[in-house]
Write a protein that holds these residues in place. Sequence first.
Motif, mmCIF file in Angstrom:
data_model
loop_
_atom_site.group_PDB
_atom_site.id
_atom_site.type_symbol
_atom_site.label_atom_id
_atom_site.label_comp_id
_atom_site.label_asym_id
_atom_site.label_seq_id
_atom_site.Cartn_x
_atom_site.Cartn_y
_atom_site.Cartn_z
ATOM 1 N N TYR A 1 0.709 -1.344 0.282
ATOM 2 C CA TYR A 1 0.276 0.223 -0.139
ATOM 3 C C TYR A 1 0.932 1.284 0.355
ATOM 4 O O TYR A 1 1.249 1.347 0.743
ATOM 5 C CB TYR A 1 -0.854 -0.143 1.343
ATOM 6 N N TYR A 2 0.862 1.800 -1.471
ATOM 7 C CA TYR A 2 1.509 3.312 -1.040
ATOM 8 C C TYR A 2 1.663 4.190 -1.212
ATOM 9 O O TYR A 2 0.071 4.795 -1.640
ATOM 10 C CB TYR A 2 2.561 3.141 -2.558
ATOM 11 N N SER A 3 1.497 5.605 -1.088
ATOM 12 C CA SER A 3 1.149 6.377 -0.633
ATOM 13 C C SER A 3 1.585 7.651 -1.598
ATOM 14 O O SER A 3 0.842 9.109 -2.252
ATOM 15 C CB SER A 3 1.249 7.246 0.186
ATOM 16 N N SER A 4 2.070 7.752 -2.940
ATOM 17 C CA SER A 4 2.977 8.278 -3.388
ATOM 18 C C SER A 4 3.762 7.751 -5.028
ATOM 19 O O SER A 4 3.891 6.490 -4.455
ATOM 20 C CB SER A 4 4.442 8.498 -2.707
ATOM 21 N N CYS B 1 8.050 12.632 1.627
ATOM 22 C CA CYS B 1 6.540 11.479 2.621
ATOM 23 C C CYS B 1 7.587 11.411 4.000
ATOM 24 O O CYS B 1 7.639 10.538 3.362
ATOM 25 C CB CYS B 1 6.503 11.568 1.214
ATOM 26 N N GLU C 1 5.642 8.753 6.433
ATOM 27 C CA GLU C 1 4.787 8.161 6.848
ATOM 28 C C GLU C 1 5.027 7.092 8.451
ATOM 29 O O GLU C 1 6.028 6.485 8.112
ATOM 30 C CB GLU C 1 4.263 7.121 6.012
ATOM 31 N N ARG D 1 1.705 2.389 7.229
ATOM 32 C CA ARG D 1 0.743 2.514 5.744
ATOM 33 C C ARG D 1 -0.528 2.455 5.858
ATOM 34 O O ARG D 1 -1.017 2.475 7.369
ATOM 35 C CB ARG D 1 1.163 1.200 4.736
ATOM 36 N N THR D 2 -1.179 2.829 4.949
ATOM 37 C CA THR D 2 -2.495 2.471 5.003
ATOM 38 C C THR D 2 -2.756 0.781 4.912
ATOM 39 O O THR D 2 -2.111 -0.164 5.119
ATOM 40 C CB THR D 2 -3.336 2.214 3.649
ATOM 41 N N GLU E 1 -5.463 8.800 7.776
ATOM 42 C CA GLU E 1 -6.669 7.930 7.499
ATOM 43 C C GLU E 1 -7.265 7.365 8.797
ATOM 44 O O GLU E 1 -8.383 6.991 8.656
ATOM 45 C CB GLU E 1 -6.138 6.626 6.454
#
Length: 284
Positions: free
Chosen positions: A21-24, A160, A162, A165-166, A233
């Motif tokens: 799960y990635y945010s970028s 970024c 974090e 992770r999500t 989130e």
Amino acid sequence: MCIRDSDWIGLTIHPESPGQYYSSWQKNGQAKEFQLTPSSLFRKLFIDTNASGTGDPIEFERLKALKLSVLDATLGSSASLTSKLGAEDKQRLEQHLESLRELEKQVQNSKLLDLSCTIPEAPSDNISGASPVERSKNKTRIMAELLAMALHCDITRVFCFEFTRTQSYANFGALTQNKKYHDMSHKTTEAEKDALMKLNMEAFAILAQALRSKKDNATSTILDNSLIMGTSEHTTVHNNNSHPYLFVGKAGGKLKGGYNYVHPSGDKDNNAVRALLTAAPVSY
């Protein structure tokens, strides 16, 4: 500010998750690489950034010297240009270069630049701490300090950071009742949810304090001249209604602090992102 994918740095304190799960993401649709340990972040910032790729302190000092004098870094190009100019244009160029050098000396002599940029000691991935929460804070502190020094040395300007992770599977022991963080974010009491958010905000504060501890010039810190958009989130439902955003830093004076804004309709989170891009425009 224009950046390339290689100028960006990403790091994750708690990478535990059920999948990737990635945010970028990069422009080509590939997920960007995040550094998951202090040692990998150190290598990415202070070894791989060297032209030789060896982490040689001499090479690091050479690169730092180039950043100290923009004029010196371009003298080779100006010398090539000078040979192609006529006498009158050559004289104008030499006068222009000399005026730039004088201006540079004035800035350096006034101590507006703080170039105490050094390679930090290589960190260990064996994080100390009597509890999962304590170890989490210690890891956050180590990686935040590495990032702050990289910003101070102008190795990177965009990052970024974090915390998890999500759909995080991180386990914070008693704080999450030895359950997965993501499960607790959905199935918890208000008091337990507040405790989890406090842990997130404490990590955010550690990052902000690390940036505030590094000078950008004689009158301001890295944090003063940065803008960090923080969010989470952590919610009981899967939507972005009234989604919270926290801005830290003043983008070199482009933003004023101390404001709490709630949109009347409660769902205009895109305005927050627009504010960030207006204050600190980034393009590829």
